[in-house]
Design a protein around this motif. Structure first.
Motif, PDB file in Angstrom:
ATOM      1  N   GLY A  92       0.816  -1.203   0.000  1.00 24.74           N
ATOM      2  CA  GLY A  92       0.000   0.000   0.000  1.00 24.74           C
ATOM      3  C   GLY A  92       0.850   1.253   0.000  1.00 24.74           C
ATOM      4  O   GLY A  92       2.068   1.206  -0.234  1.00 24.74           O
ATOM      5  N   GLU A  93       0.207   2.379   0.277  1.00 23.77           N
ATOM      6  CA  GLU A  93       0.901   3.663   0.260  1.00 23.77           C
ATOM      7  C   GLU A  93       1.656   3.915   1.561  1.00 23.77           C
ATOM      8  O   GLU A  93       2.880   3.976   1.591  1.00 23.77           O
ATOM      9  N   HIS A 116      -6.438   1.219  -4.373  1.00 25.18           N
ATOM     10  CA  HIS A 116      -6.225   1.130  -2.944  1.00 25.18           C
ATOM     11  C   HIS A 116      -7.572   0.948  -2.258  1.00 25.18           C
ATOM     12  O   HIS A 116      -8.553   1.610  -2.615  1.00 25.18           O
ATOM     13  N   LEU A 138      -1.095  -1.554  -4.269  1.00 26.24           N
ATOM     14  CA  LEU A 138      -2.439  -1.090  -3.955  1.00 26.24           C
ATOM     15  C   LEU A 138      -2.470   0.431  -4.048  1.00 26.24           C
ATOM     16  O   LEU A 138      -1.943   1.128  -3.179  1.00 26.24           O
ATOM     17  N   GLY A 139      -3.046   0.951  -5.129  1.00 27.24           N
ATOM     18  CA  GLY A 139      -3.185   2.393  -5.277  1.00 27.24           C
ATOM     19  C   GLY A 139      -2.065   3.035  -6.069  1.00 27.24           C
ATOM     20  O   GLY A 139      -1.021   2.445  -6.345  1.00 27.24           O
ATOM     21  N   ASN A 151       3.710  -1.388   3.320  1.00 28.75           N
ATOM     22  CA  ASN A 151       3.482  -0.101   2.668  1.00 28.75           C
ATOM     23  C   ASN A 151       4.777   0.439   2.086  1.00 28.75           C
ATOM     24  O   ASN A 151       5.871   0.111   2.561  1.00 28.75           O
TER      25      ASN A 151
END
Length: 212
Positions: A56-57, A178, A142-143, A96
């Motif tokens: 993820g971020e 995301h 993700l994103g 992340n």
């Protein structure tokens, strides 16, 4: 931050194990984000058996307080999508691109702020080290922030999500939306469709595992 390291590299342990990485990351001062965060939020999952890594971020408010990734509202969306895709979250490694929560105050609330390119670059050694330990067969960004961090600035999640790209990170690499973006969809039908698309992207990624 005066005197800060250019990136996280000086803080990496000599011996790469997930335990050593997690302990060393708690002392990282590679960028200034640690100053306003409660704690570092490192990845979670079985490093020796995980065949898929989800990136993820950055941690959110709930994750910053708990010290674990994807345990807040976005985490619940991810859990449902993984379940719908036939994936056991406990069999994946989730992390992340940036390990500290970046936020701005809004009254008593802490509002998420996206990390900038320098902060993402500074934190990249931790992600590279995690991937070196896990050695996943599939990596899923993700994103948009994670996708650009992993696949370069030309990658567009809106255009390229669900597609597999050439990457040195794993035999199979792809990206999807995301989970937090689904929380911003007010229309129930639109959200239902988006949840189905997220699950479908994850199922396609899992399909690559069955080919191995």
């Amino acid at each position: 931050m005066s005197g800060a390291a250019a990136d996280a590299t000086p803080f990496l342990p000599e011996r790469l194990s997930m335990k050593a990485l997690r302990e060393a990351a708690a002392e990282c001062r590679g960028c200034g984000l640690w100053e306003d965060a409660t704690q570092v939020v490192f990845g979670a999952g079985p490093p020796r058996s995980a065949r898929m890594v989800l990136v993820g971020e950055q941690p959110g408010d709930r994750e910053d307080r708990a010290g674990e990734p994807f345990v807040g509202p976005a985490g619940r969306v991810l859990d449902r999508a993984l379940s719908d895709a036939g994936i056991e979250r406990r069999e994946t490694y989730v992390t992340n691109a940036v390990k500290h929560f970046k936020w701005r105050p809004a009254g008593k609330r802490r509002l998420h702020q996206s990390p900038n390119a320098e902060e993402i670059r500074s934190c990249r050694p931790w992600l590279d080290a995690e991937l070196a330990v896990v050695k996943p067969e599939v990596v899923v960004a993700l994103g948009a922030t994670a996708a650009k961090a992993l696949f370069g600035p030309s990658f567009r999640v809106t255009r390229d999500r669900g597609k597999f790209v050439e990457s040195e990170l794993a035999a199979h690499a792809t990206a999807t939306m995301h989970p937090s973006s689904l929380l911003r969809i007010d229309d129930p039908e639109e959200r239902r469709i988006a949840e189905g698309e997220l699950a479908a992207d994850l199922a396609r990624a899992a399909g690559k595992l069955s080919e191995a």
